[in-house]
Design an enzyme around this catalytic site. Structure first.
Site, PDB file in Angstrom:
ATOM      1  N   PHE A 115      -7.631  -5.300   6.815  1.00 46.86           N
ATOM      2  CA  PHE A 115      -6.436  -5.357   7.666  1.00 46.86           C
ATOM      3  C   PHE A 115      -6.743  -5.894   9.059  1.00 46.86           C
ATOM      4  O   PHE A 115      -6.072  -5.583  10.021  1.00 46.86           O
ATOM      5  CB  PHE A 115      -5.709  -4.007   7.709  1.00 46.86           C
ATOM      6  CG  PHE A 115      -4.843  -3.845   6.508  1.00 46.86           C
ATOM      7  CD1 PHE A 115      -5.398  -3.603   5.266  1.00 46.86           C
ATOM      8  CD2 PHE A 115      -3.466  -4.018   6.594  1.00 46.86           C
ATOM      9  CE1 PHE A 115      -4.613  -3.527   4.125  1.00 46.86           C
ATOM     10  CE2 PHE A 115      -2.675  -3.948   5.462  1.00 46.86           C
ATOM     11  CZ  PHE A 115      -3.253  -3.698   4.233  1.00 46.86           C
TER      12      PHE A 115
ATOM     13  N   CYS B  96       7.830  -2.477   3.562  1.00 47.36           N
ATOM     14  CA  CYS B  96       7.306  -1.216   4.120  1.00 47.36           C
ATOM     15  C   CYS B  96       6.914  -1.306   5.582  1.00 47.36           C
ATOM     16  O   CYS B  96       7.561  -0.688   6.438  1.00 47.36           O
ATOM     17  CB  CYS B  96       6.110  -0.754   3.299  1.00 47.36           C
ATOM     18  SG  CYS B  96       6.573  -0.230   1.645  1.00 47.36           S
TER      19      CYS B  96
HETATM   20  C1  UDX Z   1       1.865  -1.460   2.416  1.00 48.16           C
HETATM   21  C2  UDX Z   1       0.714  -0.452   2.480  1.00 48.16           C
HETATM   22  O1  UDX Z   1      -0.539  -1.139   2.403  1.00 48.16           O
HETATM   23  C3  UDX Z   1       0.826   0.535   1.332  1.00 48.16           C
HETATM   24  O2  UDX Z   1      -0.200   1.510   1.422  1.00 48.16           O
HETATM   25  C4  UDX Z   1       2.189   1.198   1.415  1.00 48.16           C
HETATM   26  O3  UDX Z   1       2.367   2.094   0.356  1.00 48.16           O
HETATM   27  C5  UDX Z   1       3.317   0.169   1.409  1.00 48.16           C
HETATM   28  O4  UDX Z   1       3.096  -0.766   2.454  1.00 48.16           O
HETATM   29  P1  UDX Z   1       2.423  -3.632   0.955  1.00 48.16           P
HETATM   30  O5  UDX Z   1       3.692  -3.708   1.727  1.00 48.16           O
HETATM   31  O6  UDX Z   1       2.453  -3.820  -0.527  1.00 48.16           O
HETATM   32  O7  UDX Z   1       1.727  -2.200   1.202  1.00 48.16           O
HETATM   33  O8  UDX Z   1       1.456  -4.741   1.543  1.00 48.16           O
HETATM   34  P2  UDX Z   1       0.047  -4.840   2.301  1.00 48.16           P
HETATM   35  O9  UDX Z   1      -0.976  -5.301   1.357  1.00 48.16           O
HETATM   36  O10 UDX Z   1      -0.231  -3.609   3.082  1.00 48.16           O
HETATM   37  O11 UDX Z   1       0.353  -6.042   3.303  1.00 48.16           O
HETATM   38  C6  UDX Z   1       1.384  -5.937   4.286  1.00 48.16           C
HETATM   39  C7  UDX Z   1       1.505  -7.208   5.082  1.00 48.16           C
HETATM   40  O12 UDX Z   1       0.429  -7.318   5.999  1.00 48.16           O
HETATM   41  C8  UDX Z   1       1.522  -8.501   4.279  1.00 48.16           C
HETATM   42  O13 UDX Z   1       2.534  -9.335   4.798  1.00 48.16           O
HETATM   43  C9  UDX Z   1       0.159  -9.091   4.529  1.00 48.16           C
HETATM   44  O14 UDX Z   1       0.170 -10.502   4.430  1.00 48.16           O
HETATM   45  C10 UDX Z   1      -0.130  -8.627   5.937  1.00 48.16           C
HETATM   46  N1  UDX Z   1      -1.561  -8.503   6.269  1.00 48.16           N
HETATM   47  C11 UDX Z   1      -2.348  -7.614   5.596  1.00 48.16           C
HETATM   48  C12 UDX Z   1      -2.106  -9.278   7.291  1.00 48.16           C
HETATM   49  O15 UDX Z   1      -1.401 -10.067   7.925  1.00 48.16           O
HETATM   50  N2  UDX Z   1      -3.427  -9.112   7.609  1.00 48.16           N
HETATM   51  C13 UDX Z   1      -4.232  -8.243   6.966  1.00 48.16           C
HETATM   52  O16 UDX Z   1      -5.417  -8.153   7.322  1.00 48.16           O
HETATM   53  C14 UDX Z   1      -3.682  -7.471   5.917  1.00 48.16           C
END
Ligand code: UDX
Length: 473
Positions: A268, A279
């Site tokens: 992340f 979310c």
């Molecule tokens: C998230 C939480 O991770 C999960 O635990 C919760 O239950 C629901 O919300 P999700 O929405 O499926 O899950 O996506 P996630 O993989 O967390 O990514 C969220 C967003 O962050 C995406 O748009 C992704 O592209 C972005 N992201 C993620 C980044 O920009 N950088 C990162 O390093 C990681």
């Protein structure tokens, strides 16, 4: 609310029958996975089409691995679906509520009408001791309010108990995250509820999964606190990208260097276009809203900044694309690669990619959007944009190619081959997913958020290294 420990705990059902109310991403996955763990499961939704599709073995959204699990679970005879709440109330010993809590219209608050309706519908119908477990992400205090609502509505009074069990599954990894979660959190008000809920997760607990038993409010807070932390981490590195852009530093190298510190870690911490989906964005907004209601708004005021940093990334990439297009987007053909909020998902809720495509279109660009899975959902959300069926179609004749969602198909594309299709070899990498050197070697002008237009940083590092070697010689 404290857990009441009593000597005479009512008996639990060791192998409970399970209902799952709500058959969206969360509910359908939960129902299917619980059946695959050996429970008898009834999935419930008010949407007849969704229930018909699931009953026929079709998952109505894109989630790798889930269709196979659905077919297996249906074949096992342990999983069925219904729209009938009477049937659900009679069937279940443990009822999981997995309905949506979207952002309310015209407010940052969460819309709890679906959750309330599900709890009320169950409470009015259940006639034997049972447990209603909320899994939806809700503002702190909701479970306590629903406990009172259930006690008022149910013919059983407070015999019908409420518990909270937040869900941390990520789209794209939903099956893995449900069957092998990194932890289980039970928010319970009695030892009976703790035992009954443990019986509903027996195989997962027997696997050694850590369990945190908490009060209802803490369980609700775990979910929003986790998502806020993740959003903050992403916005932190994206804030650093803004600083990099003003200084010629390279946020990719910065993130790599930071990630080697175990206290920080690399997950992340990936810079780019930022977070979207159903979310993270709405959860941090609802959390801020709820904290203000509780009089502790200042404690999470930074989440507004987290949201603002995230939204600025979208504006900044439009600036970069405009710059590459010669300063004016009107009439320029832009290939928008990706629409989903992240790869391996067809979800376009608050998707940065689609938002960028929309902004480019509003500035007069001819935008061609291609996403391997999300075109249909994107079309429903923004019918004005042009959607095409392949990456080739999207990039042919493009003045600028913009990588907006990091699908493998885009990462693996050959820059030389793509170069033969476009009108101009200009690419903006919004997700730090492409090999900049390979693109530059194939004659592309390559730009990425938070990275210098030319890889001067590396040159400078080499230069300084040479100089220090010369000095120490
Ligand atoms: C998230 C939480 O991770 C999960 O635990 C919760 O239950 C629901 O919300 P999700 O929405 O499926 O899950 O996506 P996630 O993989 O967390 O990514 C969220 C967003 O962050 C995406 O748009 C992704 O592209 C972005 N992201 C993620 C980044 O920009 N950088 C990162 O390093 C990681």
């Amino acid at each position: 609310m404290s857990i009441q420990r009593t000597t005479s705990i009512p008996p639990i059902v060791e192998h409970p029958r399970i209902t799952v109310i709500g058959s969206g991403y969360l509910g359908a996955t939960h129902a299917i996975c619980m059946a695959s763990l050996g429970y008898e499961v009834l999935g419930v939704d008010v949407d007849e089409e969704k229930i018909a599709a699931l009953s026929a073995g079709t998952v109505p959204f894109f989630e790798p691995g889930l269709p196979e699990q659905l077919v297996e679970a249906l074949d096992s005879g342990r999983l069925s679906f219904t729209t009938d709440f009477d049937e659900a109330a009679a069937f279940g010993d443990v009822h999981f509520v997995c309905v949506g809590t979207p952002q309310a219209e015209g407010s940052h608050a969460a819309d709890l009408s679906y959750v309330d309706a599900a709890f009320e519908a169950l409470a009015a119908r259940i006639t034997r001791k049972a447990l209603i477990v909320g899994k939806s992400t809700v503002p702190i205090g909701t479970a306590a309010r629903l406990t009172a609502l259930v006690a008022e509505t149910s013919p059983l009074g407070d015999e019908l108990e409420v518990a909270w069990n937040p869900e941390f599954l990520r789209e794209g990894f939903a099956v893995q995250d449900t069957l092998h979660p990194d932890r289980l959190v039970f928010g319970v008000a009695s030892e009976w509820a703790e035992r009954q809920l443990s019986a509903a997760f027996r195989p997962i607990l027997d696997d050694g999964t850590p369990l945190i038993v908490a009060d209802l409010a803490t369980a609700e807070l775990v979910k929003v606190a986790a998502n806020s932390f993740l959003a903050t981490k992403i916005s932190y590195i994206n804030a650093m990208a803004e600083v990099c852009e003003a200084t010629g530093a390279d946020v990719n190298l910065l993130a790599t260097a930071l990630s080697h510190d175990d206290r920080i870690g690399g997950r992340f911490l990936k810079p780019g276009l930022g977070f979207g989906g159903g979310c993270l964005p709405k959860d941090i907004r609802a959390f801020t809203h709820r904290a203000e209601e509780l009089g502790v708004g200042q404690a999470v005021a930074f989440l507004r900044e987290v949201d603002d940093i995230n939204n600025r990334r979208r504006l900044r990439i439009v600036d970069l694309i405009r710059e590459l297009a010669g300063g004016d987007l009107a009439g320029k053909r832009i290939a928008a690669l990706g629409a989903a909020f992240k790869p391996n998902s067809d979800d376009v809720r608050d998707a940065p990619a689609l938002d960028v495509a929309r902004m480019l279109y509003l500035e007069g660009a001819e935008v061609r959007v291609y996403d391997p899975e999300a075109n249909a959902n994107a079309h429903r959300a923004y019918p004005d944009l042009e959607y095409v069926d392949s990456m080739t179609e999207a990039v042919t004749g493009a003045d600028v190619v913009a990588l907006l969602t990091e699908w493998d198909e885009f990462r693996q594309a050959d820059p030389a081959e793509l170069g033969r299709l476009v009108a101009s070899r200009r690419v903006v990498d919004g997700r730090h997913a492409l090999d900049a050197d390979a693109y530059r070697a194939a004659g592309w002008e390559f730009r990425a958020l938070g990275r210098p237009a030319q890889p001067e940083t590396v040159a400078l590092v080499v230069d300084l290294k040479d100089r220090s070697e010369a000095l120490s010689a």
